[in-house]
Design an enzyme around this catalytic site. Sequence first.
Site, short mmCIF file in Angstrom:
data_model
loop_
_atom_site.label_atom_id
_atom_site.label_comp_id
_atom_site.label_asym_id
_atom_site.label_seq_id
_atom_site.Cartn_x
_atom_site.Cartn_y
_atom_site.Cartn_z
N GLU A 519 -15.31 41.56 77.70
CA GLU A 519 -14.76 43.09 77.63
C GLU A 519 -13.59 43.09 76.69
OE1 GLU A 519 -12.74 45.84 78.18
OE2 GLU A 519 -12.00 45.19 80.13
N GLU A 528 -9.85 47.15 69.02
CA GLU A 528 -9.24 46.09 69.77
C GLU A 528 -9.72 44.70 69.22
OE1 GLU A 528 -8.68 46.45 73.83
OE2 GLU A 528 -7.83 48.49 73.56
#
Length: 728
Positions: A519, A528
């Site tokens: 995740e 990210e």
Amino acid sequence: RGIAAGRAPSTRAPAFMPLARRTDLGDSAYAGLEVDVCGDLQRCLADTLAGGLDFLVAPLAHPRHRRPSAAAAASRDPSAPAPAPFARSDLLLNSAQWSSQVVGKTSPWIDADSPSAPYRADSEAALRQELGWAAHLSLHAVLLPPPRLLGAANYARIVCQFLGALSHTALWVRVPLVDPAVEAAEASTATNLTTNLTRRRVDPESLASAVDACTRRRLHDPFEAWAGLRAACEGHPQLGVCLHVGASLPGDAELARWIGEPVRALIVAEDAFTTNKRGFPVLPRRHQEFLTSMLRRNVQVVLRATGGDGDGASGAGGESYIGGDESRIGGESPGVEPTPAEAAAQAAARNEGRDGWNSTRRRWEYLVYLFRKIPDATEQELVEAGYRDYLQAPLQPLMDNLESATYETFEKDASKYTCYEEAVLACLKDRVSDDDAAAGKETVLMVVGAGRGPLVRASLRASARCGRRLRVYAVEKNPNAVITLQSLVAAEGWSNVSVIGGDMRSADPPEKADVLVSELLGSFGDNELSPECLDGAQRFLKDDGVSIPQAYTSYLAPVTCAKLWNDAKAYGDLAHMETPYVVKLHRCALISDPAEVFTFEHPNRADVVDNSRYAKLRWRRDPGSHAATMHGFAGYFDAKLYEGPAGNVHCSIYPPTHTMGPGGEPMFSWFPIYFPLRYPVHVPAGCDVEAHMWRCVGPSKVWYEWSVTAPDVGPIHNVNGRSYWVGL
């Protein structure tokens, strides 16, 4: 802050419940009354507050003042008596009342862009004088007249000068939702249809769509006039708009574009109301929906007094009837007996005033009812309220270790972990047959970026549900989170879970995995560094192994969001105008539907792995679409966690496919991302928008660059990652 925040207490009890009993809608809980004539300001204000409203919108100039022309003033005899002051004394109210209970209103005759030079000069002088008086009174705001549709350069210049004078007084520009000329044409059309007249008429649609050849702006679109004024003032944060809501409303798309503009209040006129079967004023359904939508977005309501001439607030001679009190405030002194004719006229004025206020009060009570009909905020909405339109820098996951509170916030989003549990469940069913499961076949599952263990829990629940055995490795680089994982293993008795501390790109687990769960997504999917992290961890995966997620796609849409742009500009440097922000979008309106930008797939089997990307995006707008102001782009993602025979599971914040929780609440682990523009771009009616987006990868960092090339060419933002980058 609401205009009524910190207001001086009234000595008169409210006649009925004020809006302020609702505390979950911010400034929307405060409402005002607008009058055009106010013979006795103190009484008018007191009765307005006693009637349950919070502030009064009243003229700055005295109703009896007649301003001499510049020529007449220049030729005045110096020996003649000085003219009466143009405004009331500031001693009528105390400073707290002026600053929190009164919004000033400039004279309606002012036209600083009049083609008549003398009239223009008088208007400029009057506007400066009245704005200067408002600043002297420390008023919270001043309501200005609508700018001219065909240009308001002089008007904008005076407004800019005032805004640059370090005054704390905000300027609210009145803008009608529908141009009066279009509204008149619509009314004429309706009359012709009713009376079967065949005389030549003006087509409202043709009038509304007429375009100026020079500016490419629609001649009868009030938004265009506002956008021009706001652009001339460089989007000053003290400049706002008050939408005048009348009998007719434009289309839904035209209304939606105002959501992203700095709308301070809705001025609801009497003709916006209709009468129901019981004789009470009500708003048509579209009006109700629009008001409710704006109230949810912290917009105040101003009720315009009956007829717009102040007769519902102050009668002839300065008599006030707001509270139903018939005592005289102005006119003859109490010791003078009026003539029969004067007494009759005064009685008629009182009756007219009472009727006017009764009408105004009924409309106000209806707005209170409408306000209270808004459903209470859910627990999730209350939590998110503090993040609405609040700029946050995206995480630097490889450079920083998350704090316990951040993990805790993410773990509250049950819908996300439900999606992951379903994805692991479907994957295990597809990879391990019932016979193999009965024979005790074990699947190696590796959670990379395990945090405090929510993905480990989800995977173990999926294993228990389908009866497939798991051997789990939890890889985490944050040494503090590793302590939590080790404690969980001991406390929960997870004998089949092993914790590996270290960066997934350099960790060395004892065996390869059948399933790699992560995740690592950001608000824009890859922002990210999920591609770089999973490419590094791919060596843990068997040749036939599966990654969860399997793919993710980013989306981008041009957006109107004046508040976000002003907040970024307030930093006063280039870097903040070239930094993408994570934002819970609230006062924002999409100009066009989101378009697909970048897609990444895992595992990445390419011979040469290159995670840099480029996309040329074009948003084709309908030729009939209306003008808008573009302040940047809103970004989203849609992730394919797993697709196979046993199920297809997605996790998304892309609006058409946004993941919802079991109770219907949206997933909140990710807010959209906002890419600002250094300068707002005016998007003319019917024009397309074109932009370019780059994802750049260097030896030690990843960054985005973006630019607009239509309808106008703008600068390339964040060149070489000079303002923002994510460290590898």
